[in-house]
Design an enzyme around this catalytic site. Structure first.
Site, mmCIF file in Angstrom:
data_model
loop_
_atom_site.group_PDB
_atom_site.id
_atom_site.type_symbol
_atom_site.label_atom_id
_atom_site.label_comp_id
_atom_site.label_asym_id
_atom_site.label_seq_id
_atom_site.Cartn_x
_atom_site.Cartn_y
_atom_site.Cartn_z
ATOM 1 C CE LYS B 75 -4.047 1.625 2.544
ATOM 2 N NZ LYS B 75 -5.087 1.699 3.628
ATOM 3 C CB SER B 150 -8.051 3.628 2.550
ATOM 4 O OG SER B 150 -7.514 2.730 3.293
ATOM 5 C CB SER B 174 -8.864 0.641 5.631
ATOM 6 O OG SER B 174 -9.916 1.941 5.112
#
Lengths: 95, 483
Positions: B75, B150, B174
């Site tokens: 990420k 997210s 997330s």
């Protein structure tokens, strides 16, 4: 509306955020609806409940006060927007 | 191609292919599919091939570990030394991190290969991946749908086979919510289990890193590398990390699983409820004892979360000031103008909303009504779970109230977006571990089931998910367009 336009202007100033005038009303509406959601908290009487800031109720861990970092100024300043002689440059602050 | 981390690890061990070959294969898939999916903000092909080459040498010398030569995606919120770390924000579009996050350092040390940095909601604020400066991510099961957020890029990359595993972070769901919406397996560990050092902060008392993969077996392997005490994270836990893979395969006979009635109430899509019921029956057949429980303060978790997360974010994001790194506006007239326009132009709308709500909640005269109140409710929410765990070993429910929604469907109404996190958010407030695993489909879109464990009980979560995955194959399904 929980918030007025002037409130949002003031919050934006406190947060040092420039908000364009033409979208300000949208923020007033959005922030007000978020605060309406947040007001659901008042459905519960929580007087006397100890606040929980760390989910594990842990306290800050201390360590010995030893130097563990080396000087990496040049590396860190490579990614700075404006530096001179090892200093960060910003617009003039003092007249 | 639906190779799992474990399969690749065994293939490398058996000499069926090299790390360079498998890395090349993933890079080609990324090249082919990323224009459609937009999972990656940066693809680090050169670094990947270099690391793969090193991994092959290490293996040839007989020093390989289980993750040596395994390609992974990270990420774009984990700092990577020398590689842009954007947090999907314009304000960090030019930010080349000067150091590695602990998680990145650990994967490097384990010999894993970095394919690239994945797309996400800006500063991890969002539930649909639509708040990215680099554009939204498409859900591989239906590209007109969101992948969740997210960590949407990581989840979609694993679902489409652009990486066998990926890292994510979970502040209010997330990891678990995008895992559910993309049909992959993901785990959010106990708060403090994975170091937050070098993970760009959103809500520091809630943030926790964890892996995405195709299976619980893979998640166990990846979490093993990620977890552990870190001196550089002041809230890192010193709790010993067990061997997560060692307990996989243990019987779940007699395991007491509680179903919170609040998670099956109004607001849950009926088809999702049906799919979850079927999965519960499967666990019952495996010997689990299912009972009803109650988490009475569930409804308070969303308002409580948004006060705490926004308060913490307004403080954390004050470091982005246009002075030391990141975006700076053109021609500032004075220092205040520099701060205000660098931040105003650098942050997206949702980030600005959250900073402003947080600033308001922490401002003089409002602190007690908002922040203190939220912290008191936070304790009540935690106590609900503690009460429940005196009766059961695990808690089970749906991960999300609906399957992947259409891109653009909720962007005009921030509050309706927040309600997507109703089942995931309370765990972050309580600091508990949770995971999502695929248990079926509803109208062609994946359905995720959430398992919630007691503190530091990730091994039990992983083993329960593993047991289910031994008698089901939902986790191995691959969307037609990405086979």
């Amino acid at each position: 509306m929980t918030l007025k336009t002037e409130d949002v202007r003031n919050i934006a100033h406190l947060a040092r955020l420039h908000i364009d005038e033409d979208v300000l009303e949208q923020y007033v509406a959005d922030l007000s609806s978020i605060l309406d959601l947040v007001d659901q908290m008042n459905q519960v009487d929580s007087s006397g409940v100890a606040p929980l800031s760390n989910p594990l109720d842990a306290t800050q861990r201390l360590r010995d006060d030893n130097v563990t970092e080396s000087d990496q100024r040049d590396k860190f300043q490579q990614i700075a927007p404006d530096v001179e002689a090892g200093l960060y440059r910003v617009p003039k602050v003092i007249e | 191609m639906a190779a799992t981390v474990s399969e690749i690890s065994r293939g490398l061990e058996a000499g069926e292919f090299s790390s360079v070959e498998i890395t090349q294969e993933y890079l080609e898939r990324i090249d082919k599919h990323n224009p459609t999916l937009n999972c990656f903000i940066s693809v680090t092909g050169e670094i990947a091939l270099e690391q793969a080459k090193t991994a092959d040498t290490v293996r040839a010398e007989g020093n390989a570990d289980r993750l040596t030569g395994i390609p992974l995606a990270h990420k774009d919120l984990f700092c990577t030394d020398g590689v842009r770390t954007s947090c999907a924000s314009r304000i960090l579009d030019n930010f080349i991190a000067p150091y590695d996050a602990t998680v990145i350092e650990k994967f490097r040390a384990a010999g894993a290969v970095m394919l690239g940095k994945t797309n996400m909601d800006e500063f991890a604020m969002g539930s649909s991946n639509e708040n990215s400066y680099y554009g939204h991510v498409a859900n591989p099961w239906n590209i007109s749908r969101v992948p969740g957020g997210s960590s949407g890029g990581s989840a979609a990359a694993v679902a489409a086979g652009l990486a066998p595993g990926a890292t994510g972070t979970d502040t209010g769901g997330s990891i678990r919510q995008p895992a559910a919406l993309c049909g992959v397996t993901g785990i959010k560990p106990t708060y403090g289990r994975v170091s937050r050092y070098g993970m760009i902060a959103y809500g520091s008392s809630l943030d926790q890193g964890g892996p995405f993969a195709r299976s619980a077996e893979d998640c166990a392997l990846l979490l093993q590398t990620m977890a552990g005490f870190d001196q550089r994270d002041s809230t890192s836990s010193e709790e010993a990390v067990p061997d997560f893979s060692a307990t996989l395969g243990e019987s779940i006979e007699g395991l007491r699983i509680g179903l919170p009635k609040e998670y099956f109430a109004e607001g849950l899509d009926g088809k999702i409820a049906g799919v979850i019921e079927t999965a519960i029956d499967e666990l019952r057949r495996l010997g689990a004892e299912i009972c009803d429980i109650s988490l009475p303060n569930t409804g308070l978790s969303i308002p409580t979360y948004y006060v705490i997360a926004m308060a913490e974010c307004s403080s954390n994001l004050s470091r982005f000031d246009g002075v030391r790194f990141g975006y700076r506006c053109d021609n500032p007239v004075d220092l205040e103008d520099l701060y205000k326009r660098s931040r105003g132009e650098g942050f997206g709308a949702e980030v600005k909303r959250r900073i402003m709500i947080g600033t308001y909640a922490l401002s003089a005269g409002y602190y007690d009504a908002y922040y203190l109140k939220a912290q008191q409710l936070r304790r009540l929410i935690k106590q609900d779970f503690q009460q429940a765990f005196s009766e059961v070993d695990l808690i089970l429910g749906p991960t999300t109230p609906e399957t992947a929604f259409s891109i653009g469907a909720k962007t005009d109404d921030p509050v309706s977006m927040y309600l997507q996190d109703i089942y995931t958010i309370s765990l972050n407030l309580a600091g508990l571990p949770g995971m999502s695993l695929p248990v079926g489909f509803s109208d062609g879109l994946p359905v995720g089931m959430q398992l919630i464990g007691n503190y530091f009980d990730e091994a039990r979560l992983l083993n329960t998910a593993f047991a289910y995955q031994q008698v089901s194959d939902w986790h191995l399904r691959v969307p037609e367009a990405f086979k």
